[in-house]
Design a protein around this motif. Structure first.
Motif, PDB file in Angstrom:
ATOM      1  N   ILE A   6      -5.157   0.688  -0.819  1.00 37.15           N
ATOM      2  CA  ILE A   6      -3.765   0.916  -0.417  1.00 37.15           C
ATOM      3  C   ILE A   6      -3.667   0.882   1.102  1.00 37.15           C
ATOM      4  N   GLN A   7      -2.644   0.221   1.598  1.00 42.68           N
ATOM      5  CA  GLN A   7      -2.302   0.297   3.022  1.00 42.68           C
ATOM      6  C   GLN A   7      -0.932   0.935   3.137  1.00 42.68           C
ATOM      7  N   ALA A   8      -0.763   1.723   4.206  1.00 42.39           N
ATOM      8  CA  ALA A   8       0.472   2.497   4.340  1.00 42.39           C
ATOM      9  C   ALA A   8       1.701   1.597   4.361  1.00 42.39           C
ATOM     10  N   GLN A   9       1.613   0.449   5.012  1.00 37.09           N
ATOM     11  CA  GLN A   9       2.795  -0.400   5.148  1.00 37.09           C
ATOM     12  C   GLN A   9       2.958  -1.370   3.984  1.00 37.09           C
ATOM     13  N   ARG A  10       1.835  -1.770   3.401  1.00 43.29           N
ATOM     14  CA  ARG A  10       1.902  -2.851   2.403  1.00 43.29           C
ATOM     15  C   ARG A  10       1.749  -2.371   0.976  1.00 43.29           C
ATOM     16  N   GLY A  11       1.401  -1.139   0.801  1.00 41.14           N
ATOM     17  CA  GLY A  11       1.218  -0.650  -0.559  1.00 41.14           C
ATOM     18  C   GLY A  11      -0.144  -1.028  -1.112  1.00 41.14           C
ATOM     19  N   VAL A  12      -0.202  -1.212  -2.428  1.00 41.84           N
ATOM     20  CA  VAL A  12      -1.470  -1.540  -3.078  1.00 41.84           C
ATOM     21  C   VAL A  12      -1.780  -3.007  -2.787  1.00 41.84           C
ATOM     22  N   ARG A  55      -6.600   0.195   8.309  1.00 41.38           N
ATOM     23  CA  ARG A  55      -6.922   1.455   7.633  1.00 41.38           C
ATOM     24  C   ARG A  55      -6.502   1.351   6.171  1.00 41.38           C
ATOM     25  N   PHE A  56      -7.346   1.895   5.334  1.00 38.62           N
ATOM     26  CA  PHE A  56      -7.111   1.785   3.902  1.00 38.62           C
ATOM     27  C   PHE A  56      -7.329   3.140   3.224  1.00 38.62           C
ATOM     28  N   LEU A  57      -6.618   3.279   2.149  1.00 39.22           N
ATOM     29  CA  LEU A  57      -6.876   4.409   1.259  1.00 39.22           C
ATOM     30  C   LEU A  57      -7.479   3.833  -0.022  1.00 39.22           C
ATOM     31  N   ARG A  63      -8.128   4.643  -3.635  1.00 41.40           N
ATOM     32  CA  ARG A  63      -7.746   5.622  -4.674  1.00 41.40           C
ATOM     33  C   ARG A  63      -8.543   5.285  -5.914  1.00 41.40           C
ATOM     34  N   GLU A  87     -10.397   7.689   2.739  1.00 45.87           N
ATOM     35  CA  GLU A  87      -9.883   6.848   3.824  1.00 45.87           C
ATOM     36  C   GLU A  87     -10.978   5.921   4.315  1.00 45.87           C
TER      37      GLU A  87
END
Lengths: 393, 478
Positions: free
Chosen positions: B23-29, B49-51, B53, B65
């Motif tokens: 996931i990226q904050a601006q682009r979603g999954v 930066r990536f999450l 999940r 993160e």
């Protein structure tokens, strides 16, 4: 009255039938010992059905299938006030009232393949092969104990004849097996005939069960059940970001959110009871969009330090990294050992812990907050010199 | 550099795979991937930066993160499963539930037979925890777990050459008596797919399904490599309709794995769903064939067989084959534990599902009274018909009670339909608790008798030699 909203149009719409049964007129009187020994009156189901109906009436937003109708039945008999509207008396959830309400709902659902059909039930349930949902007048005759029940398994099968391609069933009921009641299982019927083999096999028809097979579901006294609150939280935090920047709840994403939120109860809410765990049943061909938000959803965030023991002594802060200057802060709370719970929009945040009264070093990290929930842990670099009696609680 | 990411798995699952969202904050999954547990995996991500999940089947989500500093850098991650802590917490609370626990292995030959356990069970703190079984393909196997406090139950085993059986605590006593029985093949992707289907996480299942489908297509023949993927993908497609069948590989599966009821059930269910012209005749034959072979391994198969046969039986005037198959499947469907992805049920054995809980340790001291030749069956409202030659009574002595099974086979359908049976035991009245047959009636021991039926009754009484002698003297059908 059971039709509390009727905006029927010949176009894809969402049609909802919600049933909450708590009074069970024949259960507590003792006239049918076989039932009275097993099942009692409940206070949570009508609250759950009202909470669901409130959410549908006030919040549901599906541009592909806007709300077309809401049928509501509640026991005990009571008035229902539409959000921002007048109070209307709604019919009790007896077999006599449920059947015509179901028929009306089915007629509307059947009008267009693009319809979304939703059926919500909260009350007693018994499962033995088929799942039987008990209506208010169950046990009217001691010779036909399960006469006034909905055989959900057969009803689900019967709805293969419904043209609506999306059919969602929300079942907030126990699924325990009753050794005493299986002897009368033949009396339970579906709400419609089951098409033998032919039917709408391509439907997206998930059953969102509040609990797994042969287990109980729980509700607090005079408030919506654990599952209903969980379901509405999941609806409120869409997890699918679409190309047009809107956020969607889909049939399959809803269960993912339910599973995730189940492990994270709302702050202050009791932990989910042992033995209850939501399950998905039925046939899921989606994902179908059920609800859309045109703004970023609020995400439940939990912030804690590691080790957890220092969290109450920290001043905790979240600051948005998108240049909006949005920020949230919690001062040290020595009497609150729990993590800090805060709801913030989706985005990237700087998270920081400062220990103003102690000699502990600050901690910070950047975190992406994404629905439906996010846990953030800040490792605090504890050195030996920090471990003084005043530094740690 | 390898980044180790701790995750919590609901059960100890060696070789597992988990669906992960990037996931990226601006682009979603931005990606959905499948990661192995316990083995390093390389991710290729653009700068940013990536999450991550990570969604274990049915378990809590783990968020991590990640920062990728240079473009197209590869990142190696290692998912480290933390199941021990979870298990230790539960074990401490419920260790005593395993006192007196036992397992038995069964194989379906011409009938279910108990077979010796291959390999040595693994014990942890004196408690049976794990069995690694090597099993021949071409035959269905089942594992049975029971104990002094654990209701006896049976779970079918995956059709794989190696099966890992793990016994853990559930955290509550409840329906399981505190014991969870999990059986897994060594195919992590297949088990992940089945696990996500079990918990209803279909978005995650859709991450795994293409991997399993690819494995199926890679397998040239439906041997050990192709069998499990075919069965798992078959059930996934039937649950989701992501692709409309039937497919050629379903035909091959049915042809080449005739010993596995799931193979026929998958093809039959796909034929029933075929639009606009479902093939009812072939589906019926396949479902009947499956019921004759035995019990499907997976719960989806049991559900589909029951649903399909019930629909077919109610849609035809009289078809003894369909009725017979439904009668064979129904007791298992009624007793099934639908929480598991393997077909599981409480039972004395894989052939004897039960509704009530059986506790205790199996004993070899079984008392059998074969062939009471003087029994009579009384026909309702008519003259007596002596069916004694076809009657057998088997009395099985259990630890705290006695089970009776009465098998009756009449000379004609008409006679069987109207016959009524009363079991008399010299003043002792047994409780009818289960029988095979399409309909059910309880009460005082009277019931209509289908063409061939085995009635089971139980006398809840402390067993002793005097009681057995009493029964031998007085047991009869009237």
């Amino acid at each position: 009255v059971t039709t509390v909203i009727d905006r029927f149009e010949r176009r894809p719409q969402t049609h909802v039938l919600a049933i909450g049964v708590g009074s069970y007129r024949h259960l507590s009187s003792g006239e049918i010992p076989e039932l009275a020994n097993l099942l009692g009156r409940l206070t949570s189901p009508p609250r759950s059905a009202v909470a669901f109906a409130d959410w549908i009436a006030a919040e549901l937003n599906n541009p592909h299938a806007p709300l077309g109708s809401l049928e509501l039945l509640l026991s005990p008999k009571q008035q229902y006030r539409l959000p921002g509207g007048d109070a209307v008396p709604v019919d009790e959830a007896t077999s006599e009232a449920v059947k015509p309400a179901f028929d009306r709902w089915l007629e509307r659902c059947n009008g267009d393949p693009g319809n979304v059909a939703m059926l919500f039930f909260s009350g007693h349930g018994i499962e033995y092969g088929d799942l039987h949902l008990l209506l208010d007048d169950v046990g009217a005759s001691r010779f036909r104990l399960l006469e006034n029940t909905i055989n959900l398994t057969q009803t689900y099968g019967g709805l293969k004849q419904c043209q609506a391609m999306a059919q969602c069933f929300f079942v907030d009921a126990c699924r325990e097996i009753s050794a005493e009641l299986i002897e009368w299982r033949g009396a339970s019927q579906g709400l419609l005939d089951v098409p033998l083999v032919y039917g709408n096999f391509a439907r997206d028809a998930p059953i969102y069960f509040s609990t797994f097979e042969s287990a109980q579901a729980f509700g607090d006294h005079e408030r919506p059940s654990v599952y209903t609150e969980l379901l509405l939280r999941a609806f409120a935090t869409p997890t699918t970001l679409r190309g047009d920047e809107t956020w969607a709840v889909t049939t399959s994403g809803l269960q993912e959110a339910i599973v995730q939120l189940f492990h994270r109860p709302r702050p202050g809410a009791p932990l989910p009871p042992d033995g209850q765990q939501p399950r998905l049943g039925g046939h899921t061909a989606g994902p179908t969009v059920l609800h859309v938000l045109d703004h970023s959803p609020s995400v439940q965030v939990s912030v804690a330090c590691r080790p957890q023991a220092v969290t109450p002594r920290a001043r905790l802060a979240l600051t948005a990294c998108d240049g909006t200057d949005l920020s949230w802060q919690r001062q040290p709370q020595p009497d609150t050992p729990e993590p800090w719970h805060v709801e913030v929009p989706v985005g990237s945040y700087d998270v920081r812990a400062d220990f103003l009264l102690d000699r502990l070093p600050s901690a910070e990290k950047r975190a992406i907050v994404w629905p439906p929930a996010r846990d953030i842990e800040l490792p605090v670099d504890l050195q030996l010199e920090h471990l003084t009696p005043t530094a740690l609680p | 550099m390898t980044v180790t990411l701790p995750i919590r798995m609901p059960v100890d699952t060696g070789g597992a795979m988990v669906a992960t969202e990037v996931i990226q904050a601006q682009r979603g999954v931005v990606a959905r991937i499948l990661l192995p547990v316990g083995e390093p995996a390389t991710l290729r991500l653009p700068q940013g930066r990536f999450l991550l999940r990570i969604r274990p089947p049915g378990g809590p989500v783990s968020d991590h993160e990640m920062t990728v500093d240079t473009a197209e850098e590869s990142l190696t991650v290692l998912l480290s499963a933390d199941t021990d802590r979870l298990q230790q917490e539960r074990q401490a609370a419920l260790g005593e539930a395993f006192d007196g626990a036992w397992v038995r292995l069964w194989a379906l030959e011409d009938a279910w037979r108990e077979v010796p356990l291959p390999g040595k069970p693994e014990l942890a703190e004196g408690v049976l925890r794990r069995l690694r079984l090597q099993l021949p393909l071409g035959r269905i196997h089942a594992i049975q777990l029971g104990g002094k406090r654990i209701p006896w139950r049976v779970a079918m085993l995956p059709p794989a050459p190696e099966v890992d059986v793990v016994i853990t605590t559930t955290g509550t006593l409840g329906f399981d008596g505190g014991a969870r029985l999990e059986a897994r093949s060594g195919d992590g992707a297949v088990e992940a797919l089945l696990g996500y289907m079990k918990s209803g996480q279909l978005d995650s299942a859709r991450v795994v399904a293409p991997v399993v489908l690819e494995a199926l297509h890679r397998a040239t023949l439906l041997g050990a490599d192709g069998l499990l993927p075919a069965v798992a993908v078959g059930y996934f497609l039937l649950r989701t309709s992501d692709q409309a069948g039937p497919f050629d590989w379903m035909e091959r599966l049915s042809e080449q794995a005739g010993w596995l009821p799931d193979a026929a059930i998958i093809l039959a269910s796909s034929l029933l769903r075929r639009q606009p012209d479902p093939d009812l005749g072939r589906a019926r034959s396949l479902l009947v064939q499956a019921a004759q072979v035995g019990l499907p391994v997976y719960r989806d198969g049991l559900g589909l067989a029951f649903e399909g046969l019930r629909a077919l039986a109610s849609g035809t005037s009289d078809d003894p084959r369909t009725d017979g198959a439904l009668a064979a499947v129904e007791p298992f469907a009624r007793a099934a534990d639908w929480r598991q992805h393997l077909a599981s049920f409480r039972g004395h054995s894989p052939a004897e599902p039960t509704f009530s809980a059986i506790l205790g340790v199996p004993t070899s001291a079984v008392v059998t009274i074969p062939g009471k030749r003087h029994v009579r069956v009384q026909r309702a409202g008519a003259q007596q018909a002596n069916l004694a030659a076809a009657e057998t009574i088997v009395v099985t002595r259990r630890s705290d009670y006695i089970d009776f099974s009465v098998t009756s086979q009449g000379p004609s359908e008409e006679a069987e339909r109207v016959a009524e049976v009363r079991v008399l035991m010299g003043g002792l009245r047994p409780r009818l608790y289960q029988r095979s047959g399409p309909s059910l009636s309880y009460g005082d021991g009277r019931e209509p008798v289908p063409r061939e039926v085995r009635r089971a009754m139980r006398l809840d009484a402390r067993v002793n030699d005097d009681l057995v002698e009493h029964l031998e003297t007085n047991l009869r059908l009237e």
